[in-house]
Design an enzyme around this catalytic site. Structure first.
Site, mmCIF file in Angstrom:
data_model
loop_
_atom_site.group_PDB
_atom_site.id
_atom_site.type_symbol
_atom_site.label_atom_id
_atom_site.label_comp_id
_atom_site.label_asym_id
_atom_site.label_seq_id
_atom_site.Cartn_x
_atom_site.Cartn_y
_atom_site.Cartn_z
ATOM 1 N N LYS A 53 -32.598 10.714 29.084
ATOM 2 C CA LYS A 53 -32.765 10.461 30.565
ATOM 3 C C LYS A 53 -31.688 10.520 31.552
ATOM 4 O O LYS A 53 -31.554 10.804 32.562
ATOM 5 C CB LYS A 53 -33.299 9.009 30.690
ATOM 6 C CG LYS A 53 -35.060 9.081 30.223
ATOM 7 C CD LYS A 53 -35.323 7.503 29.930
ATOM 8 C CE LYS A 53 -36.569 7.609 29.242
ATOM 9 N NZ LYS A 53 -37.144 6.347 28.827
ATOM 10 N N GLN A 97 -35.535 0.265 28.352
ATOM 11 C CA GLN A 97 -36.151 1.036 27.189
ATOM 12 C C GLN A 97 -36.858 0.254 26.093
ATOM 13 O O GLN A 97 -36.239 -0.877 25.768
ATOM 14 C CB GLN A 97 -34.722 1.959 26.464
ATOM 15 C CG GLN A 97 -35.335 2.630 25.573
ATOM 16 C CD GLN A 97 -36.256 4.116 25.918
ATOM 17 O OE1 GLN A 97 -35.913 4.541 27.054
ATOM 18 N NE2 GLN A 97 -37.378 4.359 25.283
ATOM 19 N N ASP A 120 -40.485 2.625 36.007
ATOM 20 C CA ASP A 120 -41.417 2.885 34.717
ATOM 21 C C ASP A 120 -42.942 2.595 35.366
ATOM 22 O O ASP A 120 -43.767 2.841 34.761
ATOM 23 C CB ASP A 120 -40.945 2.197 33.599
ATOM 24 C CG ASP A 120 -40.496 2.988 32.651
ATOM 25 O OD1 ASP A 120 -40.446 4.312 32.548
ATOM 26 O OD2 ASP A 120 -39.813 2.604 31.568
#
Ligand code: NAD
Length: 292
Positions: A53, A97, A120
């Site tokens: 990422k 994460q 997200d």
């Protein structure tokens, strides 16, 4: 001829558009969007995801910030880091994460993220906005799935969509996005009676289950678009392979278009994370709509 929907190529297009939008933001407004990633612990797979990422973020011309905390970090430490990132005006996107170590509540930490930086799309606020049809940040994998379907059929209005799987991460938001495209949506899951019959009604069949090749070729209606979100590692003929939730070889005989695994939805997920970061930066900083 069945179209194999090329996730890598579509993701490359999205990323090129993002890089352009970032360049424009820098030259017009002197703004470089920044994505902060929080990684707790030392799960090897999470480290690889975070590294990828970071690389993708920088390649798109954005700033990548990584915060690593030890596996025994207290929940309060993670929450306090998220609050600092919320308050930091130079940070446009925050991603924690997952999975977090077992002693930390993912739900609490995620919901601490400022919804306007929640790239997200996992906070309750963004889930609510999606259901209410309000502007928000949408989870990346479902967003990528819809973009892919629209490459072969730009107008999905009126189509029967069946989404197999009802997870918070994929199935539910994907169903909402298809509804927003004016599809007639059926959400199927592990308790669905006669799943094959339900799938056979689908003009767009999406599988997000996590069972290798669950969806058989004869569950696919002639001419359907098949979006396979599943990523499953299996041992076959002495080799480790990645396969989807759809029996690709059999399904492509009936489908008009289908995503492969690997090389389908997977590459779109990071592309949509970058997309969300640019969109978040433009909205927060009042720079107007970005065309990505
Ligand atoms: P999950 O385990 O959270 O949810 C699975 C869903 O499948 C559940 O809602 C369950 O009801 C349903 N299900 C289980 N067994 C079933 C059955 N026999 N018949 C019908 N439905 C059944 O999984 P998830 O997080 O939604 O992920 C699903 C798949 O997508 C996994 O393979 C995962 O690796 C993959 N995934 C891929 C990406 C990507 O970037 N491409 C991102 C997220 C998840």
């Amino acid at each position: 001829m069945t179209t194999i929907i090329d996730g890598k190529a579509i993701a490359a297009d999205v990323r090129a558009k993002i890089a352009q939008a970032v360049t424009a933001m820098q030259s017009r407004h002197n703004v470089q969007p920044a994505l902060a990633v929080v990684l707790v612990g030392d799960d090897p797979a999470s480290h690889v995801y975070v590294r990828n990422k970071g690389i993708a973020t920088e390649k798109a011309g954005m700033k990548s910030i990584e915060h690593r905390l030890p596996v025994d970090a207290a929940e309060e430490d993670v929450v306090s880091l998220v609050r600092d990132l919320n308050a930091d005006d130079t940070v446009d996107g925050i991603l924690v994460q997952l999975p977090l170590p077992g002693h930390i509540s993912s739900s609490r930490v995620i919901n601490e993220i400022d919804p306007d930086k929640d790239v997200d799309g996992l906070t309750e606020v963004n889930a609510g906005r999606l259901i209410l049809g309000k502007e928000g940040l949408v989870p990346c994998t479902p967003q990528g799935s819809v973009i892919m379907a629209k490459t072969v059929r730009p107008n999905l209005s009126g189509l029967n969509a069946v989404v197999v799987g009802r997870s918070i991460l994929v199935g539910k938001p994907l169903s909402m996005l298809l509804l927003a495209e004016n599809c007639t949506v059926t959400m199927a899951h592990s308790r669905t009676a006669d799943l094959p019959a339900v799938c056979r009604e689908a003009d767009i069949l999406c599988a997000a289950v996590g069972i290798p090749r669950l969806v058989k070729g004869d569950w696919v209606k002639k001419g359907a678009i098949v979006i396979d979100v599943g990523i499953n590692r299996i041992e076959e003929q002495g080799k480790t392979r990645l396969v989807g939730d759809v029996d690709f070889d059999a399904a492509k005989e009936n489908a008009s278009a289908i995503t492969p695994v690997p090389g389908g939805v997977g590459p779109m997920t990071i592309a949509c994370l970058l997309r969300n970061t640019v969109v978040a930066a433009a909205r927060r900083r009042g720079l107007g709509a970005v065309d990505v």
